[in-house]
Design an enzyme around this catalytic site. Structure first.
Site, PDB file in Angstrom:
ATOM      1  N   CYS A 129       0.806  23.117 -18.283  1.00 35.80           N
ATOM      2  CA  CYS A 129       1.032  22.726 -16.879  1.00 35.80           C
ATOM      3  C   CYS A 129       2.319  23.381 -16.413  1.00 35.80           C
ATOM      4  O   CYS A 129       3.334  22.718 -16.215  1.00 35.80           O
ATOM      5  CB  CYS A 129       1.064  21.221 -16.720  1.00 35.80           C
ATOM      6  SG  CYS A 129       1.899  20.304 -18.018  1.00 35.80           S
ATOM      7  N   CYS A 159       8.425  16.854 -17.918  1.00 28.78           N
ATOM      8  CA  CYS A 159       8.051  17.086 -19.315  1.00 28.78           C
ATOM      9  C   CYS A 159       9.102  17.952 -20.007  1.00 28.78           C
ATOM     10  O   CYS A 159       9.513  18.986 -19.478  1.00 28.78           O
ATOM     11  CB  CYS A 159       6.693  17.770 -19.395  1.00 28.78           C
ATOM     12  SG  CYS A 159       6.167  18.159 -21.085  1.00 28.78           S
ATOM     13  N   CYS A 209       5.682  25.381 -22.696  1.00 33.15           N
ATOM     14  CA  CYS A 209       4.254  25.103 -22.833  1.00 33.15           C
ATOM     15  C   CYS A 209       3.502  25.692 -21.641  1.00 33.15           C
ATOM     16  O   CYS A 209       3.960  25.621 -20.512  1.00 33.15           O
ATOM     17  CB  CYS A 209       4.028  23.595 -22.912  1.00 33.15           C
ATOM     18  SG  CYS A 209       2.295  23.116 -22.901  1.00 33.15           S
ATOM     19  N   PHE A 233     -27.470  25.243 -14.685  1.00 29.08           N
ATOM     20  CA  PHE A 233     -26.273  25.085 -15.517  1.00 29.08           C
ATOM     21  C   PHE A 233     -25.877  23.603 -15.532  1.00 29.08           C
ATOM     22  O   PHE A 233     -24.732  23.242 -15.265  1.00 29.08           O
ATOM     23  CB  PHE A 233     -25.113  25.936 -14.996  1.00 29.08           C
ATOM     24  CG  PHE A 233     -25.463  27.381 -14.753  1.00 29.08           C
ATOM     25  CD1 PHE A 233     -25.437  28.312 -15.779  1.00 29.08           C
ATOM     26  CD2 PHE A 233     -25.820  27.803 -13.477  1.00 29.08           C
ATOM     27  CE1 PHE A 233     -25.757  29.639 -15.540  1.00 29.08           C
ATOM     28  CE2 PHE A 233     -26.144  29.131 -13.233  1.00 29.08           C
ATOM     29  CZ  PHE A 233     -26.111  30.056 -14.268  1.00 29.08           C
ATOM     30  N   GLU A 257     -30.185  24.401 -18.768  1.00 29.39           N
ATOM     31  CA  GLU A 257     -28.923  24.656 -19.460  1.00 29.39           C
ATOM     32  C   GLU A 257     -29.224  25.417 -20.750  1.00 29.39           C
ATOM     33  O   GLU A 257     -30.236  25.184 -21.411  1.00 29.39           O
ATOM     34  CB  GLU A 257     -28.217  23.326 -19.777  1.00 29.39           C
ATOM     35  CG  GLU A 257     -27.023  23.424 -20.698  1.00 29.39           C
ATOM     36  CD  GLU A 257     -25.894  24.251 -20.129  1.00 29.39           C
ATOM     37  OE1 GLU A 257     -25.395  25.119 -20.860  1.00 29.39           O
ATOM     38  OE2 GLU A 257     -25.520  24.029 -18.965  1.00 29.39           O
ATOM     39  N   GLN A 304     -16.589  15.849 -17.638  1.00 33.75           N
ATOM     40  CA  GLN A 304     -15.523  16.196 -16.700  1.00 33.75           C
ATOM     41  C   GLN A 304     -14.175  15.715 -17.241  1.00 33.75           C
ATOM     42  O   GLN A 304     -14.018  14.549 -17.594  1.00 33.75           O
ATOM     43  CB  GLN A 304     -15.793  15.564 -15.342  1.00 33.75           C
ATOM     44  CG  GLN A 304     -16.931  16.209 -14.586  1.00 33.75           C
ATOM     45  CD  GLN A 304     -16.574  17.569 -14.014  1.00 33.75           C
ATOM     46  OE1 GLN A 304     -15.405  17.945 -13.962  1.00 33.75           O
ATOM     47  NE2 GLN A 304     -17.577  18.318 -13.596  1.00 33.75           N
ATOM     48  N   ASP A 307     -23.970  25.385 -11.158  1.00 37.86           N
ATOM     49  CA  ASP A 307     -22.644  25.151 -11.727  1.00 37.86           C
ATOM     50  C   ASP A 307     -22.408  26.131 -12.879  1.00 37.86           C
ATOM     51  O   ASP A 307     -22.348  25.740 -14.046  1.00 37.86           O
ATOM     52  CB  ASP A 307     -22.551  23.703 -12.222  1.00 37.86           C
ATOM     53  CG  ASP A 307     -21.165  23.336 -12.708  1.00 37.86           C
ATOM     54  OD1 ASP A 307     -20.244  24.164 -12.564  1.00 37.86           O
ATOM     55  OD2 ASP A 307     -20.994  22.220 -13.238  1.00 37.86           O
ATOM     56  N   CYS A 350     -16.312  27.282 -11.757  1.00 36.37           N
ATOM     57  CA  CYS A 350     -14.993  27.161 -12.397  1.00 36.37           C
ATOM     58  C   CYS A 350     -14.160  28.414 -12.189  1.00 36.37           C
ATOM     59  O   CYS A 350     -13.137  28.592 -12.850  1.00 36.37           O
ATOM     60  CB  CYS A 350     -15.152  26.865 -13.893  1.00 36.37           C
ATOM     61  SG  CYS A 350     -16.062  28.130 -14.792  1.00 36.37           S
TER      62      CYS A 350
END
Length: 581
Positions: A142, A133, A139, A401, A422, A370, A470, A497
């Site tokens: 990534c 990239c 950036c 969650f 949730e 997702q 989650d 996460c």
């Protein structure tokens, strides 16, 4: 992987104390100080490169001082964990890679560690590759593209292992000799895997110092792209992103080709003056459930409702066969969010579709789904495996969650009933709609805040055989942890996460909370890292399955993420976790 001498960990308390609330890790609370173990004297001037001489008992570099450093490993937010040459003092450097020797300038001091910016590379890092990239060096989306994918996987696996050992208090023997930790699962699609990207408009293109002479005037200087890491008001102009789908890149290129035309009267939003019309461009990609062809949703986030201004772009983009939905979210607030107070469908459908584990899901402009659809298939298959579902339709699943219900609905056909909770009302509405679309009638979804449960929680559903949790980055609240310890469910599947808060919660569930006289009742029996987002430093803790007795145990699958953000500290015992209490 860099290692830390055993004496470093004598500074750790017998368990993680109560942490102040935070949405991410910081490097300020439990630091591993090597000051008393080294003979150091580095009091050089701010402009000089220090060398190792003298017998000082501690070493704290000054702001502006330049140091010769060696990057040991990747750590917090993908930063390089480095040490001063011939000393043990720890510094963090963005975009430093393992094995790299370089000159760094101290930009910030925080207690027992410092942050530096790279000035010059002396010798290149190990496993370096050419980043495909053109924006990779600036950036932040990534930032590990120039590290070989195999090295990325090793780094992520090592980071998870260290957190589970040093925060979760699980031994290397448990993880390695007893076969608890499994090799990381590779993501076979390493580019173009994101089904959602959000770009920002700005009045000025951000340029690196060496390119400032290229700055243009007027609308030619407008920016549409991604925020420069660490700056909410600086936008790096991007014409193509290698993480999103090819159809989405075609749309981005078409918008870039025309939106600066003065005759169209577009104005990018200025976050300082709070003036301007165009705020964000969100692109989502799904699939037609019949043909399998890509479907693209274009969402313009604007500061006011002016559909006549957007007509030219709507007409231009609707000509693309992949574009089936053009949405306008109107957000009049000064905040940097893409969710509007009002939403209008300017062309086509209000939702796009995607399939996952044989189910069909409708995706609206602001609904959660997702981000890596392909790897989500892998993740959900592992969740089902680790949940240990018998398949006889007798089990009750509690989905905490639950979001839009994707995990629970993927299990619904194999169990007796799914109960999902949730806090976000729209997510619950989406979960109910997804259940209806797929003809699933054994799933009940309830809106409620799991951080505020009381003694009545659990009375509205039968005792579950399987619990799926989650949580978001702060992890589970202590109220919920106490509920799970009291519940003693046969099995818990933990999806997270943030591997740091996940490791903390695993400690509580397995080892208890001594200061509150709470005993743990679960055992870790599996740790399966899965790379969800290649070329990013983010780590997402995936599935965890807990069983009530120490003889049964639970599985914890860690998922490596890219979005936004999962923070991780590796090899520094310097962690501040969000407070679960």
């Amino acid at each position: 992987m860099a290692t830390i001498s055993s004496h470093c960990f004598r500074h750790l308390p017998p368990r993680i104390p109560k942490f102040r609330a935070s949405s991410s890790l910081s490097l300020s609370t439990l630091s591993c100080s090597l000051a008393q173990e080294e003979d150091l004297d580095r009091n050089g001037n701010a402009s000089s490169i220090t060398t190792t001489n003298g017998n000082s008992s501690s070493y704290f570099p000054k702001r502006g001082q330049t140091l010769e450093l060696v990057c040991e490993s990747l750590a917090f937010k993908g930063k390089g964990l480095c040490k001063v040459t011939d000393t043990g003092f720890v510094v963090m450097c963005d975009r430093a890679l393992p094995g790299e020797r370089f000159i760094g300038r101290v930009t910030r001091k925080k207690g027992n560690y410092a942050e530096v910016s790279k000035v010059k590379t002396i010798s290149p890092p190990r496993d370096i590759v050419d980043a495909p990239c053109e924006y990779a060096s600036h950036c932040g989306g990534c930032k590990t593209q120039n590290l070989s994918y195999e090295a990325q996987l090793r780094a992520k696996e090592d980071q998870v292992r260290e957190l589970v050992v040093h925060v979760g208090r699980f031994s290397h023997k448990e993880l390695e000799l007893e076969g608890v930790m499994k090799p990381i699962v590779t993501c076979h699609i390493q580019f173009h895997y994101r089904n959602k990207m959000e770009f920002s408009f700005g009045p000025y293109k951000w340029l690196p110092k060496e390119s400032l002479h290229e700055r243009q005037a007027g609308s030619d200087n407008y920016a549409l792209g991604l925020h420069v890491p660490g700056f909410f008001d600086k936008v790096l102009n991007v014409d193509k992103c290698l993480l999103q789908s090819d159809p989405a890149n075609k749309v981005l290129a078409a918008v870039q080709d025309c939106w600066r035309d003065p005759q169209l009267d577009f104005s990018p939003y200025d976050v300082h003056s709070h003036k301007g019309f165009l705020k964000h461009l969100m692109l989502r990609t799904g699939r037609d459930v019949v043909t399998g062809h890509p479907e693209v949703m274009v969402n313009f986030v604007t500061s006011s409702n002016k559909p006549e201004l957007l007509k030219f772009l709507v007409d231009k983009l609707s000509a693309f066969p992949e574009v089936v939905s053009i949405i306008n979210n109107v957000n009049t607030s000064v905040g940097n969010t893409s969710v509007g107070e009002e939403e209008y469908t300017l062309y086509g459908k209000s939702c796009i579709t995607e399939t996952l584990r044989g189910l069909t899901f409708q995706i609206s402009a602001n609904s959660f789904f997702q981000t890596n659809t392909h790897q989500a298939e892998v993740l959900y298959e592992l969740i089902e495996e680790y949940a240990g579902i018998t398949g006889d339709g007798s089990e009750v699943v509690l989905d905490l969650f639950c979001g839009t219900g994707t995990i629970g609905l993927a299990l619904a056909n194999s169990v007796k009933h799914v109960y999902g909770y949730e806090v976000v009302p729209q997510a619950i509405a989406d979960a109910r709609l997804n259940a209806e679309i797929n003809g699933i009638h054994n799933a009940t979804y309830v809106q409620g805040d799991l951080n505020k449960i009381d003694e009545n929680f659990g009375k509205n559903f039968p005792k579950p055989d399987i619990v799926i949790s989650d949580p978001n980055r702060p992890g589970m609240h202590m109220k919920l942890i106490k509920f799970l310890l009291k519940l003693k469910a046969p099995r818990i599947v933990y999806v997270s996460c943030n591997p740091a808060t996940c490791a903390r919660d695993l400690d509580y569930l397995c080892h208890g909370v001594a200061e509150q006289n709470i005993e743990g009742c679960y055992k870790l029996v599996g740790l399966q890292p899965v790379d969800m987002f290649p070329h990013t430093p983010h780590i997402e803790c995936g599935i965890t399955s807990l069983v009530q007795d120490i003889s049964q145990g639970w599985v914890f699958k860690v998922e490596i993420a890219a979005e936004t953000h999962a923070s991780l500290l590796h090899d520094l015992t310097n962690v501040c976790l969000p407070k679960p209490f």
